[in-house]
Enzyme design. Structure first.
Site, mmCIF file in Angstrom:
data_model
loop_
_atom_site.group_PDB
_atom_site.id
_atom_site.type_symbol
_atom_site.label_atom_id
_atom_site.label_comp_id
_atom_site.label_asym_id
_atom_site.label_seq_id
_atom_site.Cartn_x
_atom_site.Cartn_y
_atom_site.Cartn_z
ATOM 1 N N GLY A 81 84.268 71.974 96.641
ATOM 2 C CA GLY A 81 82.728 70.846 96.563
ATOM 3 C C GLY A 81 81.570 70.757 98.049
ATOM 4 O O GLY A 81 80.956 70.172 98.046
ATOM 5 N N ASP A 120 87.006 73.954 81.990
ATOM 6 C CA ASP A 120 86.527 74.839 82.139
ATOM 7 C C ASP A 120 84.557 75.202 81.769
ATOM 8 O O ASP A 120 84.228 74.533 80.676
ATOM 9 C CB ASP A 120 86.768 76.280 81.473
ATOM 10 C CG ASP A 120 86.588 77.697 81.340
ATOM 11 O OD1 ASP A 120 85.388 78.341 82.063
ATOM 12 O OD2 ASP A 120 87.937 78.787 81.336
ATOM 13 N N ASP A 144 76.981 78.124 91.515
ATOM 14 C CA ASP A 144 77.767 79.344 92.869
ATOM 15 C C ASP A 144 79.124 79.608 91.779
ATOM 16 O O ASP A 144 80.640 80.095 92.511
ATOM 17 C CB ASP A 144 78.998 78.648 93.412
ATOM 18 C CG ASP A 144 78.777 79.275 95.254
ATOM 19 O OD1 ASP A 144 78.756 80.882 95.105
ATOM 20 O OD2 ASP A 144 79.657 78.474 95.590
ATOM 21 N N LYS A 184 74.271 82.251 92.300
ATOM 22 C CA LYS A 184 75.770 83.694 92.457
ATOM 23 C C LYS A 184 75.608 84.379 91.691
ATOM 24 O O LYS A 184 75.971 84.621 90.079
ATOM 25 C CB LYS A 184 76.385 83.467 93.399
ATOM 26 C CG LYS A 184 77.520 84.339 93.725
ATOM 27 C CD LYS A 184 78.381 84.236 94.633
ATOM 28 C CE LYS A 184 79.769 83.356 93.890
ATOM 29 N NZ LYS A 184 80.489 83.072 94.987
#
Length: 253
Positions: A81, A120, A144, A184
């Site tokens: 978080g 998911d 991320d 990322k």
């Protein structure tokens, strides 16, 4: 058992040394020692962030200004978080007007101002749930996400690159014109295809390695600013995108 970090002779910082322990692998011992000596870990505890990763987003946003009050934000791979906390603060999301939507298959404690799904992102119905929760186009999509590591660098690279590709496809569907996307990736070559896709659909792209990203880590971040709309897959457009350079930042804190 661990040592205690404190001041030594002359006021120098003492480094924590982790003693070997039965059942602890060498890699886990190195990880623990690194955590105990990481200034970002200590800072996150002092400042109330759930992870040191919060500072990666803080540093990127301080330089590129992708978050602003009133923006709608999606956070993919949100647990535990840290990025959500930063986003909530900077877009001024509240429980009365939730502007941040987050998803992760890992359990994550609720946060004020966040609509959270424990699910998911690769599930077929996940993108639709996020779109419905947004209540309109997104201003920013953050990812991320990273696949669980196997220890084999190329395998880890390819698995995380795939997650970036899925995140890109989602961002192209939900972003409003002028919106931004941050993801990322792990260095290794395959991330270049992600970059070419972004170049076709955004005004500018950046390779970013913020100071909070550990120097020895293979991670870096691709930032795409100024969404122009989903580009058609034309070989000539792809060739043009490949000729255009993206900014590879030399970061100066």
């Amino acid at each position: 058992m661990t040592g205690i970090k404190g001041k030594g002779p002359g006021g120098r910082e003492l480094t924590v040394k982790v003693k070997t322990s039965r059942g602890r692998t060498a890699s886990s011992q190195r990880w623990l020692e690194r955590q105990l000596n990481d200034p970002y870990v200590a800072r996150s505890k002092r400042e109330g962030y759930r992870s040191r990763a919060a500072y990666k987003l803080i540093e990127i946003d301080d330089k590129h200004h992708i978050l602003a009050p009133g923006m709608r934000v999606v956070d993919l791979g949100s647990a535990p978080g840290g990025w959500c906390q930063v986003a909530v603060d900077r877009v001024k999301s509240t429980d009365e007007r939730k502007l941040v939507v987050a998803i992760d298959y890992l359990e994550m404690d609720q946060l004020p101002g966040v609509i959270l799904f424990q699910k998911d992102f690769l599930d077929e119905d996940a993108p639709g749930l996020l779109k419905d929760a947004l209540g309109g186009p997104a201003d920013v999509v953050l990812s991320d996400m990273a696949a669980p590591t196997t220890g084999h660098q190329q395998t880890d690279h390819l698995r995380t690159t795939y997650l970036s590709e899925v995140a890109v496809d989602f961002a192209l569907d939900v972003l409003k014109p002028g919106g931004h996307f941050l993801t990322k990736v792990f260095r290794g070559g395959a991330e270049n295809q992600v970059l070419q896709t972004l170049k076709r659909s955004f005004a500018s792209t950046y390779h970013i390695k913020p100071p909070a990203s550990r120097a020895g880590s293979v991670e870096l971040f691709l930032l795409a600013k100024g969404f122009k709309g989903r580009a058609k897959l034309d070989p000539r457009d792809q060739a043009a995108a490949e000729d255009e350079g993206d900014e590879q930042e030399s970061w100066r804190p």
